[in-house]
Design a protein around this motif. Sequence first.
Motif, short mmCIF file in Angstrom:
data_model
loop_
_atom_site.label_atom_id
_atom_site.label_comp_id
_atom_site.label_asym_id
_atom_site.label_seq_id
_atom_site.Cartn_x
_atom_site.Cartn_y
_atom_site.Cartn_z
N SER A 53 20.33 40.82 38.86
CA SER A 53 21.29 41.42 37.93
C SER A 53 22.25 42.41 38.58
O SER A 53 23.34 42.62 38.09
CB SER A 53 20.56 42.10 36.77
N GLU A 54 21.84 43.02 39.69
CA GLU A 54 22.71 43.99 40.33
C GLU A 54 23.71 43.34 41.28
O GLU A 54 24.66 43.98 41.70
CB GLU A 54 21.89 45.06 41.04
N LYS A 55 23.47 42.06 41.63
CA LYS A 55 24.36 41.38 42.58
C LYS A 55 25.07 40.18 41.99
O LYS A 55 26.18 39.87 42.38
CB LYS A 55 23.57 40.96 43.82
N GLU A 56 24.42 39.49 41.05
CA GLU A 56 25.00 38.26 40.52
C GLU A 56 26.15 38.57 39.58
O GLU A 56 26.03 39.39 38.67
CB GLU A 56 23.93 37.43 39.80
N VAL A 57 27.26 37.88 39.78
CA VAL A 57 28.47 38.13 39.02
C VAL A 57 28.37 37.54 37.61
O VAL A 57 28.01 36.37 37.45
CB VAL A 57 29.71 37.55 39.74
N ALA A 58 28.65 38.36 36.61
CA ALA A 58 28.66 37.90 35.22
C ALA A 58 30.05 37.42 34.82
O ALA A 58 30.19 36.45 34.09
CB ALA A 58 28.22 39.03 34.29
N CYS A 59 31.08 38.12 35.31
CA CYS A 59 32.45 37.73 34.98
C CYS A 59 33.41 38.31 36.01
O CYS A 59 33.07 39.22 36.75
CB CYS A 59 32.83 38.17 33.57
N ILE A 60 34.60 37.76 36.03
CA ILE A 60 35.65 38.24 36.91
C ILE A 60 36.83 38.65 36.04
O ILE A 60 37.33 37.85 35.25
CB ILE A 60 36.08 37.17 37.93
N LEU A 61 37.25 39.90 36.18
CA LEU A 61 38.42 40.40 35.46
C LEU A 61 39.57 40.55 36.44
O LEU A 61 39.35 40.77 37.64
CB LEU A 61 38.11 41.76 34.83
N PHE A 62 40.78 40.46 35.94
CA PHE A 62 41.94 40.68 36.79
C PHE A 62 42.67 41.93 36.35
O PHE A 62 42.90 42.14 35.16
CB PHE A 62 42.88 39.46 36.74
N THR A 63 43.00 42.77 37.32
CA THR A 63 43.73 44.00 37.02
C THR A 63 45.15 43.65 36.60
O THR A 63 45.60 42.51 36.77
CB THR A 63 43.77 44.93 38.25
N SER A 64 45.85 44.62 36.08
CA SER A 64 47.22 44.38 35.61
C SER A 64 48.21 44.24 36.75
O SER A 64 49.34 43.81 36.56
CB SER A 64 47.66 45.52 34.68
N GLY A 65 47.82 44.63 37.94
CA GLY A 65 48.73 44.53 39.07
C GLY A 65 49.69 45.70 39.14
O GLY A 65 50.79 45.57 39.67
N SER A 66 49.29 46.84 38.61
CA SER A 66 50.20 47.99 38.56
C SER A 66 50.57 48.52 39.94
O SER A 66 51.62 49.13 40.11
CB SER A 66 49.60 49.11 37.71
N THR A 67 49.72 48.29 40.96
CA THR A 67 50.05 48.77 42.30
C THR A 67 50.69 47.70 43.17
O THR A 67 51.32 48.00 44.15
CB THR A 67 48.79 49.31 43.02
#
Length: 176
Positions: A53-67
């Motif tokens: 649970s501490e290593k396995e990825v549950a989901c991938i989010l994408f940032t808004s790209g503000s930088t």
Amino acid sequence: AFCHSDGGYHLMGCILSAASCNILSISNDNNYLLRMKEYTFLDFEYVSNQCDSEKEVACILFTSGSTLKPKAVQLTHFNVINTAYESALAYNLSEKDSICMALPLFHCFGIVFCILSAMITGAVIHITKSTRTAEILQVIDSYKCTIFHSVPTLMLAIINNRSFSEYATEQIRTSV
């Protein structure tokens, strides 16, 4: 039972089914009501037995790209569940709460903070189908919502609605 033809709600049904939750989903006018009949939320021990649970990825989010460019951010099972659990504790959520949620389900705040935190406590969630202020005020008034989740711009629009004082909002104890 969780039955909606909308792909987003179908996906949520699959996620909740995997979590061994029994959900009653009712379409009512322009709103969706999620009510926990009986629930057993994925606890840390269960998740630990199913995966790392501490290593396995549950989901991938994408940032808004503000930088610059949007970046992929990996959230682990532990991260998602721990955030939901701590959010529920921080806001003293309980089965007595009725939540009006005017947020998208594809956003981390909508799924983790709102939906999963409510699942932990058994709170009722009213997901608005529209961002029209009068419709949101109607949901808050009709269902005696104690919590309102939205974005600041929409909150200001609701407060500035000409008919704001005609709706019962005094029962709202917190808003994020």
